[in-house]
Design an enzyme around this catalytic site. Structure first.
Site, PDB file in Angstrom:
ATOM      1  N   ASP A  48      39.377  18.160   5.290  1.00 57.30           N
ATOM      2  CA  ASP A  48      39.062  18.965   4.104  1.00 57.30           C
ATOM      3  C   ASP A  48      38.269  18.120   3.104  1.00 57.30           C
ATOM      4  O   ASP A  48      38.732  17.064   2.670  1.00 57.30           O
ATOM      5  CB  ASP A  48      40.369  19.439   3.460  1.00 57.30           C
ATOM      6  CG  ASP A  48      40.136  20.307   2.230  1.00 57.30           C
ATOM      7  OD1 ASP A  48      40.122  21.541   2.377  1.00 57.30           O
ATOM      8  OD2 ASP A  48      39.964  19.749   1.116  1.00 57.30           O
ATOM      9  N   TYR A  53      33.596  16.353  -4.265  1.00 59.38           N
ATOM     10  CA  TYR A  53      34.182  15.056  -3.950  1.00 59.38           C
ATOM     11  C   TYR A  53      33.113  13.978  -3.756  1.00 59.38           C
ATOM     12  O   TYR A  53      33.414  12.791  -3.823  1.00 59.38           O
ATOM     13  CB  TYR A  53      35.046  15.117  -2.678  1.00 59.38           C
ATOM     14  CG  TYR A  53      36.193  16.091  -2.703  1.00 59.38           C
ATOM     15  CD1 TYR A  53      36.590  16.732  -3.884  1.00 59.38           C
ATOM     16  CD2 TYR A  53      36.896  16.390  -1.549  1.00 59.38           C
ATOM     17  CE1 TYR A  53      37.636  17.630  -3.890  1.00 59.38           C
ATOM     18  CE2 TYR A  53      37.946  17.285  -1.546  1.00 59.38           C
ATOM     19  CZ  TYR A  53      38.308  17.919  -2.719  1.00 59.38           C
ATOM     20  OH  TYR A  53      39.343  18.814  -2.709  1.00 59.38           O
ATOM     21  N   LYS A  78      33.631  22.965   0.096  1.00 58.90           N
ATOM     22  CA  LYS A  78      33.800  23.905  -1.017  1.00 58.90           C
ATOM     23  C   LYS A  78      32.564  23.946  -1.903  1.00 58.90           C
ATOM     24  O   LYS A  78      31.920  22.915  -2.144  1.00 58.90           O
ATOM     25  CB  LYS A  78      35.015  23.507  -1.866  1.00 58.90           C
ATOM     26  CG  LYS A  78      36.286  23.292  -1.056  1.00 58.90           C
ATOM     27  CD  LYS A  78      37.440  22.806  -1.910  1.00 58.90           C
ATOM     28  CE  LYS A  78      38.596  22.342  -1.047  1.00 58.90           C
ATOM     29  NZ  LYS A  78      38.409  20.978  -0.523  1.00 58.90           N
ATOM     30  N   HIS A 111      35.575  26.693  -4.994  1.00 56.58           N
ATOM     31  CA  HIS A 111      36.513  25.623  -5.362  1.00 56.58           C
ATOM     32  C   HIS A 111      37.495  26.034  -6.459  1.00 56.58           C
ATOM     33  O   HIS A 111      38.629  25.563  -6.490  1.00 56.58           O
ATOM     34  CB  HIS A 111      35.737  24.371  -5.778  1.00 56.58           C
ATOM     35  CG  HIS A 111      36.489  23.092  -5.576  1.00 56.58           C
ATOM     36  ND1 HIS A 111      35.881  21.889  -5.333  1.00 56.58           N
ATOM     37  CD2 HIS A 111      37.822  22.824  -5.557  1.00 56.58           C
ATOM     38  CE1 HIS A 111      36.799  20.937  -5.192  1.00 56.58           C
ATOM     39  NE2 HIS A 111      37.985  21.493  -5.324  1.00 56.58           N
ATOM     40  N   SER A 149      39.870  28.886  -3.635  1.00 51.61           N
ATOM     41  CA  SER A 149      40.820  27.844  -3.999  1.00 51.61           C
ATOM     42  C   SER A 149      41.182  28.011  -5.464  1.00 51.61           C
ATOM     43  O   SER A 149      40.327  28.375  -6.285  1.00 51.61           O
ATOM     44  CB  SER A 149      40.187  26.462  -3.761  1.00 51.61           C
ATOM     45  OG  SER A 149      41.099  25.429  -4.041  1.00 51.61           O
ATOM     46  N   GLN A 171      43.404  28.119  -1.106  1.00 50.80           N
ATOM     47  CA  GLN A 171      43.920  26.744  -1.190  1.00 50.80           C
ATOM     48  C   GLN A 171      44.381  26.489  -2.623  1.00 50.80           C
ATOM     49  O   GLN A 171      43.576  26.527  -3.547  1.00 50.80           O
ATOM     50  CB  GLN A 171      42.836  25.746  -0.779  1.00 50.80           C
ATOM     51  CG  GLN A 171      43.329  24.314  -0.734  1.00 50.80           C
ATOM     52  CD  GLN A 171      42.250  23.322  -0.344  1.00 50.80           C
ATOM     53  OE1 GLN A 171      41.939  22.407  -1.104  1.00 50.80           O
ATOM     54  NE2 GLN A 171      41.665  23.494   0.838  1.00 50.80           N
ATOM     55  N   PRO A 199      50.454  18.073  -1.574  1.00 52.19           N
ATOM     56  CA  PRO A 199      51.812  18.407  -1.115  1.00 52.19           C
ATOM     57  C   PRO A 199      52.865  17.381  -1.514  1.00 52.19           C
ATOM     58  O   PRO A 199      54.058  17.662  -1.423  1.00 52.19           O
ATOM     59  CB  PRO A 199      51.664  18.483   0.411  1.00 52.19           C
ATOM     60  CG  PRO A 199      50.475  17.623   0.719  1.00 52.19           C
ATOM     61  CD  PRO A 199      49.544  17.801  -0.445  1.00 52.19           C
ATOM     62  N   LYS A 240      46.850  13.506   1.741  1.00 53.98           N
ATOM     63  CA  LYS A 240      45.740  12.563   1.638  1.00 53.98           C
ATOM     64  C   LYS A 240      46.284  11.156   1.519  1.00 53.98           C
ATOM     65  O   LYS A 240      47.262  10.922   0.806  1.00 53.98           O
ATOM     66  CB  LYS A 240      44.906  12.898   0.391  1.00 53.98           C
ATOM     67  CG  LYS A 240      43.716  11.972   0.193  1.00 53.98           C
ATOM     68  CD  LYS A 240      43.397  11.754  -1.269  1.00 53.98           C
ATOM     69  CE  LYS A 240      44.177  10.603  -1.826  1.00 53.98           C
ATOM     70  NZ  LYS A 240      43.842  10.254  -3.195  1.00 53.98           N
ATOM     71  N   ILE A 247      48.841   7.621   6.778  1.00 52.09           N
ATOM     72  CA  ILE A 247      48.097   8.703   7.444  1.00 52.09           C
ATOM     73  C   ILE A 247      48.885   9.155   8.680  1.00 52.09           C
ATOM     74  O   ILE A 247      49.044  10.361   8.926  1.00 52.09           O
ATOM     75  CB  ILE A 247      46.673   8.236   7.813  1.00 52.09           C
ATOM     76  CG1 ILE A 247      45.832   8.067   6.533  1.00 52.09           C
ATOM     77  CG2 ILE A 247      46.001   9.216   8.772  1.00 52.09           C
ATOM     78  CD1 ILE A 247      44.478   7.403   6.761  1.00 52.09           C
TER      79      ILE A 247
END
Length: 273
Positions: A48, A53, A78, A111, A149, A171, A199, A240, A247
Site C-alpha cells: 500500500d 507518500y 491513492k 486519499h 479512504s 481505508q 492497526p 508498517k 515485518i
C-alpha cells in the site's frame, strides 16, 4: 505464513491479500526499497502506497526487482487528498502509474474526502467529479478496483448517490480502542471492504497492559494480537515497519483469538486507548 496468502474478495470479484504492507512515512529511496523487498521476501503480496507518500518509485522498483510475477502482487495507491477536480485526478493517476511503472494498479483510492490542511471541509461536489474519473479508469482497466479512504457514512452516501460504481474499499484509521463502529457497519452492509491503517495506533498500543495480558495467553506479541483482532473483525490490516524482524512478526498471525478475548478487546473501545 498462510495468512499472507489468504484473501478477501472485493464486491467486483477481485481478490486482495488479507494483510497489506503499509509504506506511510517511509522515505523514498533505500528505506522504502529495502522495506518493501523485505516484506515481499517475507511473503507479503499486498503493498500500500500513495502519491502523497512520495515513495511510489521505490515501491515499484522493489516490486520489479523481487522476482515475483506482477500479477501475484497487489498494489494500492491513492489520489492526493487535495485533488478535487477531474483534470487533477487524471494527472495524479498518470504520475502515480509512471512512478510505479508496474502497469495497471490493483486498487486506486481517494486519499481523503477533504484536503489535509482543511479536515472536515465540504468537498462533496469535488469528490463526485474525481470519482467519475475513477469510474473511467476502472472501466478502461487502468485500475482493477477503486475505493476511498477516510470517508464517513455521510461522505459515502453523498458519493454513491451521484455516481454509478460503489467503492470497493474504504481505508480508515482502525485499531483496538478505535473501531469506527458506524462506518464499519455501513461498509460491511454495503459490501465495501474496510481496510484498517495504523492497526497498532502508530505504536501506542504496544504498551497497553490489557492487550499484553491477552497476548501472554497465546505466546504472541501485543502487535500480533492487535493485527489478529482486525482480521477476526473482517478488517484488512495495513501494518508498517522498517525493521525486518517486525515485518515478519506482524504477518505471523495464524492463530485464533477466543470470543472472550475478542470481547475484552471490544470493551477497550469504551474506555479509550
Amino acid at each position: 505464513m498462510p495468512v499472507l496468502t489468504d484473501t478477501f474478495a472485493l464486491s467486483n470479484g477481485v481478490t486482495i491479500p488479507k494483510i497489506g504492507f503499509g509504506t506511510w512515512q517511509i522515505p523514498d529511496g533505500p528505506k522504502t526499497y529495502d522495506s518493501v523487498r523485505t516484506a515481499i521476501d517475507t511473503g507479503y503480496r499486498h503493498i500500500d502506497t500513495a502519491r502523497a507518500y512520495g515513495n511510489e518509485a521505490s515501491v515499484g522498483r522493489a516490486v520489479r526487482d523481487s522476482g515475483i510475477q506482477r500479477e501475484d502482487i497487489f498494489i494500492t495507491t491513492k489520489c492526493p487528498a487535495e485533488v478535487k477536480d477531474p483534470a487533477g485526478a487524471r494527472h495524479a493517476f498518470e504520475r502515480s502509474t509512471a512512478a510505479l511503472d508496474l502497469g495497471p494498479v490493483d486498487l486506486y483510492l481517494i486519499h481523503a474526502p477533504w484536503p489535509w490542511n482543511a479536515i472536515g471541509s465540504d468537498h462533496r461536489a469535488g469528490n463526485i467529479e474525481v470519482w467519475k474519473v475513477f469510474e473511467e479508469l476502472y472501466a478502461a482497466g487502468s485500475t482493477r478496483s477503486i475505493g476511498v479512504s477516510n470517508f464517513t457514512v455521510a461522505d459515502l452516501e453523498s458519493l454513491t448517490a451521484a455516481t454509478s460504481v460503489l467503492p470497493q474499499v474504504n481505508q480508515i484509521r482502525w485499531f483496538v480502542g478505535h473501531t469506527e463502529p458506524e462506518t464499519t457497519a455501513y461498509c460491511h452492509d454495503k459490501g465495501i471492504l474496510v481496510e484498517g491503517y495504523s492497526p497498532l495506533a502508530t505504536g501506542r498500543l504496544l504498551k497497553n497492559r490489557e492487550i499484553a495480558a491477552i497476548a501472554g495467553k497465546y505466546g504472541k506479541s501485543v502487535a500480533q494480537v492487535s493485527i489478529r483482532y482486525l482480521l477476526q473483525k473482517d478488517i484488512l490490516p495495513l501494518p508498517k515497519s522498517t525493521t525486518p524482524s517486525r515485518i515478519a512478526e506482524n504477518a505471523d498471525v495464524d492463530f485464533e483469538l477466543s470470543a472472550e478475548d475478542v470481547a475484552a478487546l471490544d470493551a477497550l473501545d469504551a474506555g479509550g486507548i
